[in-house]
Motif scaffolding. Structure first.
Motif, PDB file in Angstrom:
ATOM      1  N   SER A 142      21.342  41.784  10.793  1.00 21.19           N
ATOM      2  CA  SER A 142      20.370  42.141  11.820  1.00 21.19           C
ATOM      3  C   SER A 142      21.091  42.832  12.975  1.00 21.19           C
ATOM      4  CB  SER A 142      19.617  40.899  12.300  1.00 21.19           C
ATOM      5  OG  SER A 142      20.525  39.982  12.863  1.00 21.19           O
ATOM      6  N   PHE A 143      20.290  43.413  13.877  1.00 23.16           N
ATOM      7  CA  PHE A 143      20.853  44.112  15.038  1.00 23.16           C
ATOM      8  C   PHE A 143      21.303  43.102  16.081  1.00 23.16           C
ATOM      9  CE2 PHE A 143      17.908  47.330  13.357  1.00 23.16           C
ATOM     10  CZ  PHE A 143      18.800  48.381  13.178  1.00 23.16           C
ATOM     11  N   THR A 144      22.373  43.439  16.743  1.00 24.27           N
ATOM     12  CA  THR A 144      22.828  42.582  17.834  1.00 24.27           C
ATOM     13  C   THR A 144      22.073  42.965  19.104  1.00 24.27           C
ATOM     14  OG1 THR A 144      24.589  44.069  18.529  1.00 24.27           O
ATOM     15  CG2 THR A 144      25.138  42.436  16.810  1.00 24.27           C
ATOM     16  N   LEU A 145      22.162  42.109  20.092  1.00 18.71           N
ATOM     17  CA  LEU A 145      21.483  42.364  21.363  1.00 18.71           C
ATOM     18  C   LEU A 145      22.019  43.637  22.017  1.00 18.71           C
ATOM     19  CD1 LEU A 145      19.488  41.451  23.497  1.00 18.71           C
ATOM     20  CD2 LEU A 145      21.296  40.069  24.512  1.00 18.71           C
ATOM     21  N   ILE A 146      23.284  43.885  21.938  1.00 16.57           N
ATOM     22  CA  ILE A 146      23.870  45.086  22.541  1.00 16.57           C
ATOM     23  C   ILE A 146      23.370  46.337  21.839  1.00 16.57           C
ATOM     24  CG2 ILE A 146      26.047  46.325  22.893  1.00 16.57           C
ATOM     25  CD1 ILE A 146      27.356  43.645  23.434  1.00 16.57           C
ATOM     26  N   GLU A 147      23.265  46.302  20.525  1.00 15.19           N
ATOM     27  CA  GLU A 147      22.751  47.461  19.793  1.00 15.19           C
ATOM     28  C   GLU A 147      21.309  47.754  20.187  1.00 15.19           C
ATOM     29  OE1 GLU A 147      25.295  47.284  15.631  1.00 15.19           O
ATOM     30  OE2 GLU A 147      23.517  46.017  15.855  1.00 15.19           O
ATOM     31  N   LEU A 148      20.493  46.715  20.326  1.00 14.72           N
ATOM     32  CA  LEU A 148      19.096  46.911  20.748  1.00 14.72           C
ATOM     33  C   LEU A 148      19.015  47.493  22.149  1.00 14.72           C
ATOM     34  CD1 LEU A 148      17.383  43.699  19.363  1.00 14.72           C
ATOM     35  CD2 LEU A 148      17.074  46.035  18.568  1.00 14.72           C
ATOM     36  N   ILE A 149      19.847  47.030  23.067  1.00 16.79           N
ATOM     37  CA  ILE A 149      19.852  47.546  24.433  1.00 16.79           C
ATOM     38  C   ILE A 149      20.267  49.011  24.448  1.00 16.79           C
ATOM     39  CG2 ILE A 149      21.011  47.376  26.680  1.00 16.79           C
ATOM     40  CD1 ILE A 149      21.012  44.328  26.283  1.00 16.79           C
ATOM     41  N   VAL A 150      21.239  49.391  23.649  1.00 15.11           N
ATOM     42  CA  VAL A 150      21.682  50.781  23.579  1.00 15.11           C
ATOM     43  C   VAL A 150      20.565  51.673  23.055  1.00 15.11           C
ATOM     44  CG1 VAL A 150      23.257  52.365  22.394  1.00 15.11           C
ATOM     45  CG2 VAL A 150      24.138  50.263  23.406  1.00 15.11           C
ATOM     46  N   VAL A 151      19.877  51.243  22.020  1.00 19.66           N
ATOM     47  CA  VAL A 151      18.768  52.025  21.458  1.00 19.66           C
ATOM     48  C   VAL A 151      17.647  52.167  22.480  1.00 19.66           C
ATOM     49  CG1 VAL A 151      16.959  52.019  19.704  1.00 19.66           C
ATOM     50  CG2 VAL A 151      19.318  51.499  19.059  1.00 19.66           C
ATOM     51  N   ILE A 152      17.305  51.093  23.157  1.00 23.42           N
ATOM     52  CA  ILE A 152      16.245  51.147  24.179  1.00 23.42           C
ATOM     53  C   ILE A 152      16.662  52.068  25.326  1.00 23.42           C
ATOM     54  CG2 ILE A 152      15.036  49.781  25.930  1.00 23.42           C
ATOM     55  CD1 ILE A 152      15.017  47.476  23.857  1.00 23.42           C
ATOM     56  N   ALA A 153      17.930  52.030  25.721  1.00 24.97           N
ATOM     57  CA  ALA A 153      18.408  52.905  26.797  1.00 24.97           C
ATOM     58  C   ALA A 153      18.335  54.368  26.376  1.00 24.97           C
ATOM     59  CB  ALA A 153      19.839  52.529  27.177  1.00 24.97           C
ATOM     60  N   ILE A 154      18.677  54.680  25.140  1.00 24.43           N
ATOM     61  CA  ILE A 154      18.602  56.061  24.656  1.00 24.43           C
ATOM     62  C   ILE A 154      17.147  56.540  24.647  1.00 24.43           C
ATOM     63  CG2 ILE A 154      18.903  57.522  22.612  1.00 24.43           C
ATOM     64  CD1 ILE A 154      21.455  55.874  22.024  1.00 24.43           C
ATOM     65  N   ILE A 155      16.240  55.679  24.187  1.00 25.65           N
ATOM     66  CA  ILE A 155      14.810  56.036  24.187  1.00 25.65           C
ATOM     67  C   ILE A 155      14.311  56.253  25.611  1.00 25.65           C
ATOM     68  CG2 ILE A 155      12.492  55.167  23.674  1.00 25.65           C
ATOM     69  CD1 ILE A 155      13.739  53.835  21.167  1.00 25.65           C
ATOM     70  N   ALA A 156      14.736  55.422  26.553  1.00 26.12           N
ATOM     71  CA  ALA A 156      14.308  55.567  27.952  1.00 26.12           C
ATOM     72  C   ALA A 156      14.828  56.871  28.548  1.00 26.12           C
ATOM     73  CB  ALA A 156      14.793  54.375  28.767  1.00 26.12           C
ATOM     74  N   ILE A 157      16.068  57.224  28.232  1.00 23.66           N
ATOM     75  CA  ILE A 157      16.634  58.478  28.747  1.00 23.66           C
ATOM     76  C   ILE A 157      15.876  59.672  28.179  1.00 23.66           C
ATOM     77  CG2 ILE A 157      18.674  59.974  28.673  1.00 23.66           C
ATOM     78  CD1 ILE A 157      20.355  57.364  28.839  1.00 23.66           C
ATOM     79  N   LEU A 158      15.598  59.654  26.887  1.00 20.04           N
ATOM     80  CA  LEU A 158      14.833  60.746  26.278  1.00 20.04           C
ATOM     81  C   LEU A 158      13.431  60.846  26.874  1.00 20.04           C
ATOM     82  CD1 LEU A 158      15.905  60.411  22.545  1.00 20.04           C
ATOM     83  CD2 LEU A 158      16.531  62.211  24.156  1.00 20.04           C
ATOM     84  N   ALA A 164      12.536  59.929  29.868  1.00 19.27           N
ATOM     85  CA  ALA A 164      12.668  60.432  31.238  1.00 19.27           C
ATOM     86  C   ALA A 164      12.876  61.946  31.258  1.00 19.27           C
ATOM     87  CB  ALA A 164      13.822  59.732  31.946  1.00 19.27           C
ATOM     88  N   ILE A 165      13.472  62.490  30.222  1.00 22.59           N
ATOM     89  CA  ILE A 165      13.688  63.935  30.142  1.00 22.59           C
ATOM     90  C   ILE A 165      12.416  64.651  29.685  1.00 22.59           C
ATOM     91  CG2 ILE A 165      14.935  65.745  28.885  1.00 22.59           C
ATOM     92  CD1 ILE A 165      17.345  63.791  28.825  1.00 22.59           C
ATOM     93  N   ILE A 166      11.728  64.071  28.732  1.00 30.12           N
ATOM     94  CA  ILE A 166      10.570  64.725  28.124  1.00 30.12           C
ATOM     95  C   ILE A 166       9.301  64.589  28.969  1.00 30.12           C
ATOM     96  CG2 ILE A 166       9.018  64.652  26.131  1.00 30.12           C
ATOM     97  CD1 ILE A 166      11.498  63.894  24.456  1.00 30.12           C
ATOM     98  N   ALA A 167       9.070  63.442  29.589  1.00 26.70           N
ATOM     99  CA  ALA A 167       7.815  63.189  30.313  1.00 26.70           C
ATOM    100  C   ALA A 167       7.535  64.204  31.420  1.00 26.70           C
ATOM    101  CB  ALA A 167       7.803  61.772  30.860  1.00 26.70           C
ATOM    102  N   PRO A 168       8.496  64.519  32.294  1.00 20.91           N
ATOM    103  CA  PRO A 168       8.188  65.512  33.332  1.00 20.91           C
ATOM    104  C   PRO A 168       7.808  66.878  32.757  1.00 20.91           C
ATOM    105  CG  PRO A 168      10.182  64.323  33.906  1.00 20.91           C
ATOM    106  CD  PRO A 168       9.816  63.920  32.512  1.00 20.91           C
ATOM    107  N   ASN A 169       8.476  67.266  31.689  1.00 22.20           N
ATOM    108  CA  ASN A 169       8.138  68.551  31.069  1.00 22.20           C
ATOM    109  C   ASN A 169       6.733  68.532  30.485  1.00 22.20           C
ATOM    110  OD1 ASN A 169      10.592  69.707  31.703  1.00 22.20           O
ATOM    111  ND2 ASN A 169      11.575  68.977  29.844  1.00 22.20           N
TER     112      ASN A 169
END
Length: 189
Positions: A4-20, A22-27
């Motif tokens: 299964s995924f570790t907590l750190i891996e889940l946090i990294v994936v969620i952070a990448i989704i949040a960054i994407l 934040a880039i896409i929403a204003p556009n």
């Protein structure tokens, strides 16, 4: 053993989704506003062409059917604008001049045709007013339909001279600057 995924891996994936996001929403929001601006420009051009063609065919302007208490004001969806049907019985009418009457601008405020000195037959201008007020059928007025300043500037740059402060801003309800207008016809009548 189950992998299964570790907590750190889940946090990294969620952070990448949040960054994407934040880039896409204003556009995405910019695209919506650009579409509204394009629609407003097309509406102004459509009404300008329709009013000019109505005059070329009949010798009458769209605001000539205005009746009190509105005076020299006609809402496009009113029953007496002659753009869809020849309600005033003008000789030479060869419409409809628009396929569909559009009463509200892209920001949900009302379009209004206005003119000055129509009753006196003097030279006059006809303009299309983008009202910042929303008018529910009950008659109460809400000022929740303003056009953003950036949109006003872009529309004015395309239609007029790029300077919306040169007489196109009308006093809104309550004395606040809000309504925005563009001249469709100079020196009518």
């Amino acid at each position: 053993m189950k992998k299964s995924f570790t907590l750190i891996e889940l946090i990294v994936v969620i952070a990448i989704i949040a960054i994407l996001a934040a880039i896409i929403a204003p556009n995405a929001f910019k695209a919506v506003e650009k579409a509204k601006i394009s629609e407003a420009i097309a509406d102004v051009k459509t009404y300008k062409t329709a009013i000019g063609t109505l005059y070329a065919d009949t010798g009458h302007w769209v605001v000539e059917g205005a009746v009190p208490p509105l005076g020299d004001i006609i809402y496009p969806d009113s029953a007496n604008n002659d753009l869809i049907t020849n309600l005033n019985g003008y000789f030479g009418w060869d419409g409809p001049y628009v396929q569909k009457i559009k009463a509200k601008n892209p920001w949900k405020g009302w379009y209004v045709f206005q003119s000055n000195d129509v009753a006196r037959g003097l030279q006059s201008e006809i303009w299309l007013d983008f009202e910042d007020a929303c008018y529910p059928l009950e008659g109460s007025v809400s000022l929740d339909c303003p056009i953003p300043d950036k949109a006003k500037n872009k529309i004015d740059a395309t239609i007029d001279d790029g300077d919306p402060s040169d007489g196109n801003v009308q006093e809104g309800l309550g004395g606040s600057a809000g309504d925005f207008s563009w001249f469709l016809v100079w020196d009518a009548y």
